[in-house]
Design an enzyme around this catalytic site. Structure first.
Site, mmCIF file in Angstrom:
data_model
loop_
_atom_site.group_PDB
_atom_site.id
_atom_site.type_symbol
_atom_site.label_atom_id
_atom_site.label_comp_id
_atom_site.label_asym_id
_atom_site.label_seq_id
_atom_site.Cartn_x
_atom_site.Cartn_y
_atom_site.Cartn_z
ATOM 1 N N CYS A 142 0.836 -1.212 0.000
ATOM 2 C CA CYS A 142 0.000 0.000 0.000
ATOM 3 C C CYS A 142 0.874 1.267 0.000
ATOM 4 C CB CYS A 142 -0.988 -0.047 1.168
ATOM 5 S SG CYS A 142 -2.327 1.137 0.969
ATOM 6 N N HIS A 163 -3.241 -5.279 1.527
ATOM 7 C CA HIS A 163 -2.631 -5.453 2.858
ATOM 8 C C HIS A 163 -2.537 -6.923 3.268
ATOM 9 C CE1 HIS A 163 -2.493 -1.207 3.841
ATOM 10 N NE2 HIS A 163 -3.678 -1.097 3.268
ATOM 11 N N GLU A 214 -0.839 -8.090 5.485
ATOM 12 C CA GLU A 214 -0.580 -8.172 6.928
ATOM 13 C C GLU A 214 -1.867 -8.161 7.744
ATOM 14 O OE1 GLU A 214 -0.336 -5.570 5.100
ATOM 15 O OE2 GLU A 214 -0.722 -3.709 6.184
#
Lengths: 193, 293
Positions: free
Chosen positions: A79, A172, A174
């Protein structure tokens, strides 16, 4: 044991740290040039790229990190991290601030829209069996992948790319419980966890 | 709320972490905030210090003003709705703001109920003074919590008290055995499943910022050292002598909060801080933190 740095100027660094640790890596928060010493790899998290470039400028971090990336440091930007790695941006909002480069791609900031337009989408990723659910939050768009290899696309546009030691994604990996993209990155860049 | 929506709503808050969210009342101020490294701006008509000084009913801002601020910056834009005013929230969602603050700084629209935030696609941040209040807001669908502090005063003591209270209550939960958590949930008037989750995580399940009275780089760094994920600065920037320098300095101190030399450097040459009001001198009916329940 390898040590993976996580750029911690602002944003979702804690989430990357916990994924990397769960995969057996040691992590180190990076906010200053001296934190780069001895790192085997670095992850650039999501957050606000306009905040990151300004905070980084005050401590002279990016010139040093940029050189390390060019010298082959395995690097993964997600991002806002992708925006830092892109050689070209379509707008001028970050002009005058140093970024990192390393990915020969063109990126449009916030091109997927505001938070109302944020979405989760299943992605087919080269090297992974089964879909990966990508979380796109006010995401940047890769409008031209240039010479980078495209590892995943959504709606006809690349969302995960790689160029040698440098990886970038507009979503994302994560967030959420699936750690396979981090594993893939660490494996293919030659960092054995 | 679907699982994906929860991920998106809490996810944006994760992206704001380690950052400073600044109150702005014009597009020009929004640009100054962005240029100073703010991770988001809060668009409103009057900063809390002016709401306090001018009195009257404080409501959602004019949609034209919010539009003009959205169009002036590339960072996320938040805006405030009155407590319980679900139509103001619907309007803000339509305008395309990135986050809605259901805020005690505005005059409450409902003295019993808060907004049912779970039915919105746009995420909400809510104020809290203690753990039970934070968990009740999360139950209603808030994706981010901030301490209330005492907005518009420049006095950090209430934000401190709220953050310490929440942190202390979380630590106390961690010391309880599983069978004691049922009563703990009853005592703080919060759902058992959230109480259990907090006890095992050792923190709130959503991003937690501080707000209310932050006026200096040192204030911001202190809150970060106490475990805040980031800070809101309301009147503290644009009511000070040199907003641009102060905004940059607070961003700097928030990033390097554990490095006293960096915070000292950031504290130099900022001109006058906002004048401020001591919370102790505020008559109880004028305390905003007591709004919301």
């Amino acid at each position: 044991m390898v040590t993976v740095g996580v750029l911690s100027l602002q944003g979702a660094f804690r989430e990357h740290v916990s994924v990397l640790r769960s995969l057996g890596a040691q992590t180190r928060k990076v906010t200053r040039p001296e934190h780069l010493e001895g790192l085997d790899s670095i992850v650039l998290p999501g957050g606000e790229s306009s905040a990151m470039v300004r905070i980084a400028a005050n401590v002279g971090l990016f010139p040093v990190l940029s050189q390390r990336i060019r010298d082959g440091l395995p690097t993964f930007g997600t991002c806002a991290g992708l925006i830092l790695l892109a050689e070209r941006l379509t707008d001028e909002t970050l002009d005058g601030y140093g970024r990192l480069g390393g990915l020969g791609i063109t990126v449009a900031r916030n091109a997927y829209g505001s938070q109302r337009e944020s979405f989760v989408a299943p992605l087919t990723v080269t090297g992974l069996d089964g879909d990966f659910h990508g979380t796109f939050i006010r995401a940047p768009q890769i409008v031209d992948a240039g010479d980078a290899e495209v590892l995943a696309s959504h709606a006809g546009l690349p969302v995960l790319v790689r160029s040698g030691n440098v990886w970038g994604g507009s979503f994302h990996p994560e967030l959420g419980p699936d750690t396979r993209i981090h594993e893939l990155f660490l494996q293919t860049v030659g960092v054995t966890v | 709320m679907t699982e994906a929506q929860t991920l998106l709503n809490t996810g944006l808050a994760q992206m704001l972490k380690g950052g400073v969210i600044m109150d702005v009342v014009t597009p020009e101020q929004a640009k100054i905030a962005e240029a100073s490294g703010a991770s988001a701006v809060m668009a409103l008509e009057r900063v809390p210090a002016d709401i306090r000084a001018q009195g009257g009913v404080a409501r959602m801002s004019d949609p034209d003003l919010i539009d003009s601020i959205i169009n002036s910056v590339s960072i996320p834009v938040m805006a405030k709705a009155r407590i319980g005013h679900f139509v103001e929230a619907q309007i803000l969602e339509t305008l395309g703001v990135d986050y809605i603050d259901e805020s005690e700084v505005l005059s409450p629209a409902d003295y019993v109920n808060h907004i049912d935030k779970s039915v919105f696609k746009v995420p909400f941040v809510c104020g809290a003074t203690n753990l039970g209040e934070a968990l009740r807001r999360i139950t209603e669908g808030a994706s981010m919590i901030r301490s209330k502090g005492e907005a518009g005063t420049g006095d950090v003591s209430e934000a401190m008290r709220h953050l310490r209270t929440i942190n202390g209550e979380i630590r106390a939960l961690g010391a309880k055995s599983e069978d004691e958590l049922y009563v703990a949930a009853k005592e703080i008037a919060a759902p058992y499943h959230l109480v259990k989750q907090v006890a095992s995580l050792g923190r709130l399940p959503v991003v937690t910022f501080v707000a209310g009275g932050i006026a200096t780089p040192a204030d911001a760094a202190m809150m970060m050292q106490l475990g805040a994920d980031g800070v809101f600065v309301g009147s503290g920037i644009f009511k000070s002598g040199n907003p641009e320098a102060r905004a940059k300095a607070i961003v700097e101190a928030t990033t390097h909060y554990d490095d006293p030399e960096a915070v000292a450097k950031a504290s130099r040459g900022l001109g006058d801080a906002m004048v401020g009001i001591n919370v102790a001198d505020l008559p109880a009916p004028h305390r905003l933190a007591e709004r919301g329940w």
